[in-house]
Write an enzyme that holds these catalytic residues in place. Structure first.
Site, PDB file in Angstrom:
ATOM      1  N   ASP A 180       0.850  -1.176   0.000  1.00  0.00           N
ATOM      2  CA  ASP A 180       0.000   0.000   0.000  1.00  0.00           C
ATOM      3  C   ASP A 180       0.887   1.227   0.000  1.00  0.00           C
ATOM      4  OD1 ASP A 180      -2.825   0.998   0.179  1.00  0.00           O
ATOM      5  OD2 ASP A 180      -1.917   2.096   1.844  1.00  0.00           O
ATOM      6  N   THR A 181       0.471   2.234  -0.755  1.00  0.00           N
ATOM      7  CA  THR A 181       1.234   3.473  -0.871  1.00  0.00           C
ATOM      8  C   THR A 181       0.423   4.625  -0.312  1.00  0.00           C
ATOM      9  OG1 THR A 181       2.368   2.654  -2.827  1.00  0.00           O
ATOM     10  CG2 THR A 181       2.395   5.033  -2.484  1.00  0.00           C
TER      11      THR A 181
END
Length: 187
Positions: A67-68
């Site tokens: 996840d960013t």
């Protein structure tokens, strides 16, 4: 063979780049930040939730998830909801330095390991008209912070410090650290 708990084409491209055989599993995780949740805790929570959701779908295989999170002035910028939201995000990033945190996790044999990539990105000044034209390309939709470093969004970037692949959405150094324990995988 591993399972990638993500439908991101960029993450698939990055795994292909380093020769990791994988299949994609679509996982559903609520990515809404909790009230007052710090960005580092947020990205870890979401990444681990994705890995665990993927493990439920494919318990016999290692599951990789990422996840960013784009953060400016302690504000988490998610994916733009529409043009107005994208323009607002790009105006916040304009002529400023922001952080990109990408968490990556590997769930395997009942254990989940986690790594974090931290990068800084400095944008040049971006006018509202430029932000609107950029939105019209379709590129910002579905991207954390409303831009893609590997696409036209690169035209806004003056400087990065950290992991280019992490900013894209899958930090390869940290991913390699996690995959080192997967039987049959090596550089």
């Amino acid at each position: 063979m591993i399972i990638l708990a993500s439908q991101s084409p960029r993450r698939r491209e990055l795994l292909n780049q380093i020769g990791v055989a994988h299949e994609v599993a679509a996982v559903e995780v609520d990515e809404t930040p909790l009230h007052g949740e710090p960005a580092l805790e947020y990205v870890q929570r979401i990444t681990l939730a994705k890995a665990r959701a993927g493990q439920q779908l494919a318990p016999a295989l290692p599951v990789l998830a990422a996840d960013t999170c784009v953060v400016v002035n302690h504000v988490i910028l998610g994916k733009p909801e529409d043009e107005a939201h994208a323009v607002q995000m790009l105006q916040l990033l304009s002529a400023a330095t922001h952080q990109v945190y990408t968490g990556v996790a590997l769930a395997q044999d009942g254990e989940t390991r986690y790594r974090l990539s931290r990068s800084q990105v400095r944008f040049r000044a971006v006018s509202e008209a430029e932000a609107r034209r950029y939105w019209a390309t379709g590129e910002p939709a579905g991207k954390a912070g409303g831009y893609a470093i590997q696409g036209r969004g690169a035209l806004f970037i003056e400087h990065i410090s950290g992991s280019y692949s992490g900013i894209m959405g899958l930090p390869l150094y940290e991913t390699g650290q996690l995959l080192a324990n997967v039987p049959g995988w090596s550089v």
